[in-house]
Design an enzyme around this catalytic site. Structure first.
Site, PDB file in Angstrom:
ATOM      1  N   ASP A  66     -10.274  -7.073   5.805  1.00 52.39           N
ATOM      2  CA  ASP A  66      -8.918  -6.838   6.325  1.00 52.39           C
ATOM      3  C   ASP A  66      -8.733  -7.332   7.767  1.00 52.39           C
ATOM      4  O   ASP A  66      -7.611  -7.649   8.177  1.00 52.39           O
ATOM      5  CB  ASP A  66      -8.582  -5.341   6.281  1.00 52.39           C
ATOM      6  CG  ASP A  66      -8.121  -4.898   4.899  1.00 52.39           C
ATOM      7  OD1 ASP A  66      -7.403  -5.656   4.234  1.00 52.39           O
ATOM      8  OD2 ASP A  66      -8.488  -3.781   4.500  1.00 52.39           O
ATOM      9  N   HIS A 118     -10.778  -1.173   8.560  1.00 52.48           N
ATOM     10  CA  HIS A 118     -10.065   0.039   8.906  1.00 52.48           C
ATOM     11  C   HIS A 118     -10.439   1.233   8.010  1.00 52.48           C
ATOM     12  O   HIS A 118      -9.796   2.274   8.085  1.00 52.48           O
ATOM     13  CB  HIS A 118      -8.545  -0.230   8.788  1.00 52.48           C
ATOM     14  CG  HIS A 118      -8.077  -0.452   7.373  1.00 52.48           C
ATOM     15  ND1 HIS A 118      -7.059   0.302   6.830  1.00 52.48           N
ATOM     16  CD2 HIS A 118      -8.489  -1.269   6.365  1.00 52.48           C
ATOM     17  CE1 HIS A 118      -6.853  -0.061   5.571  1.00 52.48           C
ATOM     18  NE2 HIS A 118      -7.701  -1.010   5.277  1.00 52.48           N
ATOM     19  N   ASP A 164      -6.913  -3.264  -3.292  1.00 50.64           N
ATOM     20  CA  ASP A 164      -6.411  -4.644  -3.210  1.00 50.64           C
ATOM     21  C   ASP A 164      -7.565  -5.646  -3.141  1.00 50.64           C
ATOM     22  O   ASP A 164      -7.355  -6.841  -3.359  1.00 50.64           O
ATOM     23  CB  ASP A 164      -5.430  -4.846  -2.042  1.00 50.64           C
ATOM     24  CG  ASP A 164      -5.909  -4.304  -0.715  1.00 50.64           C
ATOM     25  OD1 ASP A 164      -6.759  -3.392  -0.705  1.00 50.64           O
ATOM     26  OD2 ASP A 164      -5.436  -4.778   0.335  1.00 50.64           O
ATOM     27  N   TYR A 201       0.758  -6.614  10.912  1.00 55.82           N
ATOM     28  CA  TYR A 201      -0.378  -6.077  10.157  1.00 55.82           C
ATOM     29  C   TYR A 201      -1.188  -5.127  11.035  1.00 55.82           C
ATOM     30  O   TYR A 201      -1.547  -4.022  10.635  1.00 55.82           O
ATOM     31  CB  TYR A 201      -1.246  -7.248   9.667  1.00 55.82           C
ATOM     32  CG  TYR A 201      -2.296  -6.849   8.675  1.00 55.82           C
ATOM     33  CD1 TYR A 201      -2.039  -6.901   7.311  1.00 55.82           C
ATOM     34  CD2 TYR A 201      -3.548  -6.406   9.086  1.00 55.82           C
ATOM     35  CE1 TYR A 201      -3.002  -6.528   6.388  1.00 55.82           C
ATOM     36  CE2 TYR A 201      -4.510  -6.023   8.179  1.00 55.82           C
ATOM     37  CZ  TYR A 201      -4.230  -6.090   6.830  1.00 55.82           C
ATOM     38  OH  TYR A 201      -5.184  -5.710   5.918  1.00 55.82           O
ATOM     39  N   HIS A 244     -15.266  -4.203   1.057  1.00 52.35           N
ATOM     40  CA  HIS A 244     -14.307  -3.100   1.258  1.00 52.35           C
ATOM     41  C   HIS A 244     -13.844  -2.644  -0.119  1.00 52.35           C
ATOM     42  O   HIS A 244     -13.599  -3.476  -0.992  1.00 52.35           O
ATOM     43  CB  HIS A 244     -13.137  -3.637   2.095  1.00 52.35           C
ATOM     44  CG  HIS A 244     -12.047  -2.670   2.396  1.00 52.35           C
ATOM     45  ND1 HIS A 244     -12.237  -1.312   2.529  1.00 52.35           N
ATOM     46  CD2 HIS A 244     -10.713  -2.872   2.614  1.00 52.35           C
ATOM     47  CE1 HIS A 244     -11.081  -0.730   2.811  1.00 52.35           C
ATOM     48  NE2 HIS A 244     -10.139  -1.656   2.861  1.00 52.35           N
ATOM     49  N   HIS A 248       0.810  -1.231   0.000  1.00 53.09           N
ATOM     50  CA  HIS A 248       0.000   0.000   0.000  1.00 53.09           C
ATOM     51  C   HIS A 248       0.840   1.276   0.000  1.00 53.09           C
ATOM     52  O   HIS A 248       0.362   2.345   0.398  1.00 53.09           O
ATOM     53  CB  HIS A 248      -0.950   0.022   1.200  1.00 53.09           C
ATOM     54  CG  HIS A 248      -2.045  -1.007   1.120  1.00 53.09           C
ATOM     55  ND1 HIS A 248      -1.953  -2.157   0.388  1.00 53.09           N
ATOM     56  CD2 HIS A 248      -3.271  -1.049   1.690  1.00 53.09           C
ATOM     57  CE1 HIS A 248      -3.070  -2.856   0.511  1.00 53.09           C
ATOM     58  NE2 HIS A 248      -3.886  -2.207   1.289  1.00 53.09           N
ATOM     59  N   HIS A 257      -6.582 -11.268   3.652  1.00 48.94           N
ATOM     60  CA  HIS A 257      -5.128 -11.398   3.492  1.00 48.94           C
ATOM     61  C   HIS A 257      -4.636 -12.568   4.338  1.00 48.94           C
ATOM     62  O   HIS A 257      -4.971 -12.667   5.524  1.00 48.94           O
ATOM     63  CB  HIS A 257      -4.391 -10.148   3.986  1.00 48.94           C
ATOM     64  CG  HIS A 257      -4.658  -8.911   3.184  1.00 48.94           C
ATOM     65  ND1 HIS A 257      -4.214  -8.736   1.895  1.00 48.94           N
ATOM     66  CD2 HIS A 257      -5.317  -7.775   3.512  1.00 48.94           C
ATOM     67  CE1 HIS A 257      -4.584  -7.532   1.469  1.00 48.94           C
ATOM     68  NE2 HIS A 257      -5.268  -6.933   2.422  1.00 48.94           N
ATOM     69  N   GLU A 287     -11.080  -0.762  -0.905  1.00 44.03           N
ATOM     70  CA  GLU A 287      -9.668  -0.492  -1.181  1.00 44.03           C
ATOM     71  C   GLU A 287      -9.234  -1.355  -2.377  1.00 44.03           C
ATOM     72  O   GLU A 287      -9.690  -2.503  -2.525  1.00 44.03           O
ATOM     73  CB  GLU A 287      -8.811  -0.765   0.071  1.00 44.03           C
ATOM     74  CG  GLU A 287      -7.463  -0.077  -0.041  1.00 44.03           C
ATOM     75  CD  GLU A 287      -6.703   0.104   1.268  1.00 44.03           C
ATOM     76  OE1 GLU A 287      -7.119  -0.440   2.310  1.00 44.03           O
ATOM     77  OE2 GLU A 287      -5.664   0.808   1.238  1.00 44.03           O
TER      78      GLU A 287
HETATM   79 FE1  FEO Z   1      -7.902  -2.061   3.374  1.00 44.01          FE
HETATM   80 FE2  FEO Z   1      -6.479  -5.006   2.353  1.00 44.01          FE
HETATM   81  O1  FEO Z   1      -7.187  -3.278   2.126  1.00 44.01           O
END
Ligand code: FEO
Length: 401
Positions: free
Chosen positions: A166, A147, A84, A194, A80, A24, A227, A82
């Site tokens: 996440d 987050h 990724d 993380y 989410h 990121h 993840h 984001e």
């Molecule tokens: Fe908040 Fe794994 O992206």
């Protein structure tokens, strides 16, 4: 990697990013990462999250392995936005033409701002909303600021799975898919890394969300983050939930981190003297030069430390730039319950410890008196630094005992 059936009719269809090191743009992932997503085959076929856009080809292959090349996906669930996780969303909408795209209220706003879509079949699912896939239902729980504001958890009561995005993730590229297949100590370390670099500022939200989930009394026997490794079995789920409570409470250990930058080794020698004082009092110490460590590595060590000692010589009436970077990064992550102290050498104006101490104060730390040294420390000033280490050790013990 090929898809993995994690429960009957539910498949991991994610990708492994073996060589991702820049995560990121602000943190290091020494062991790579994975972008997990999940396909549920029922009367309606649902895809939970996508993957980073560069893996669009791999994601399509995985979906084709499960559905066949002409496979249809009826529902997209976007936990989410984001990139990724939602990076392939526009491509996937075009290819699969889903009947519905479900996301949280904040997710809809983020989706619009990311993709500027006009006629996507988006349906907002606030907490408490439930949809049917046929034999299964999916329930949605907003997990705002865990987050990002749009974050959402999807729960399947029939299969007792929580898809948590996440939350509970780790950056670890592996051929194994479940946490019970890998080394536990290493897994915990990567979970901590993380958390310390991504989730830490939202720790009060983590505690509130975990409490709310407990009150909802969800029967969970599998936790699937987006993840890293997944957790199967009630004991594993309890372990990971308890671990997050422990992380969020931020109870410090008998540990200190000395982070510094140096020009001609004066501040470095001071740092080593402080470390000796701390170590001689039984405090576990890490001495970390900003020339050798990335700010995210330092932050992982600071996360569970009781004290942070920051060092820099005076440079252009301020501090060295790598320390300014470290302080900015640390402040943004809002670490709690820390003791702070500053050290540094100077040639003429000597602002270093003032600037460093002010930054520690802004982070709400309990401050131990700073030490600054003109040009090169003498034996006596190094003894002073050693004593500062002992004073910080005493403050740690008083705080923890
Ligand atoms: Fe908040 Fe794994 O992206």
């Amino acid at each position: 990697m090929r898809p993995v059936e994690i429960k009957e009719g539910i498949f991991w269809t994610g990708v492994v990013d073996w060589n991702r090191r820049n995560f990121h743009g602000y943190s290091i992932s020494h062991k790579g990462t994975t972008y997990n997503n999940f396909l549920i085959k029922d009367e309606k076929v649902a895809l939970i999250d996508t993957v980073a856009e560069e893996f669009w080809g791999a994601m399509q292959c995985n979906l084709a392995h499960v559905l066949g090349p002409e496979g249809k996906i009826d529902y997209f669930i976007i936990n989410h936005l984001e990139p990724d996780h939602a990076g392939c969303l526009a491509l996937a909408v075009e290819k699969y033409q889903p009947e519905k795209i479900y996301t949280s209220p904040m997710g809809q706003k983020a989706m619009q701002a990311h993709f500027h879509y006009k006629d996507w079949p988006v349906e907002v699912v606030p907490t408490g909303t439930e949809i049917s896939l046929g034999k299964r239902t999916l329930q949605f729980v907003e997990t705002r600021m865990l987050h990002w504001p749009d974050a959402m958890l999807t729960y399947c009561p029939e299969d007792k799975i929580a898809f948590t995005n996440d939350a509970f993730g780790q950056n670890w590229a592996t051929s194994e898919r479940f946490a019970d297949q890998v080394d536990r100590t290493f897994l915990e370390d990567l979970m901590k890394t993380y958390y310390a670099n991504i989730v830490l500022p939202y720790s009060p939200v983590v505690l509130k969300t975990l409490k709310a989930l407990e009150e909802m009394n969800l029967d969970i026997d599998m936790i699937c983050p987006d993840h890293g490794l997944m957790f199967r079995g009630k004991e594993e789920c309890k372990w990971v939930l308890d671990k997050y409570v422990e992380f969020a409470e931020q109870k410090p250990k008998k540990k200190a981190v000395i982070v510094f930058d140096t020009m001609w080794h004066s501040t470095e020698n001071m740092a080593n003297a402080v470390a000796s004082g701390l170590a001689d009092e039984g405090i576990s110490v890490r001495v970390m030069s900003m020339k050798s460590n990335h700010h995210s590595e330092v932050m992982t060590e600071i996360f569970d430390a009781a004290a942070v000692i920051v060092g820099s010589p005076t440079h252009n009436n301020g501090i060295l730039p790598l320390m300014a970077d470290m302080l900015t990064y640390m402040k943004g992550l809002r670490p709690q319950n820390k003791i702070g102290a500053a050290i540094g050498s100077f040639g003429w104006s000597g602002e270093c410890v003032k600037v460093l101490t002010q930054a520690l104060e802004e982070m709400g730390m309990d401050i131990v008196d700073p030490i600054k040294v003109k040009h090169v420390p003498t034996h006596d000033t190094l003894v002073q630094c050693y004593q500062q280490g002992k004073d910080i050790a005493a403050a740690i013990k008083a705080k923890l005992d």
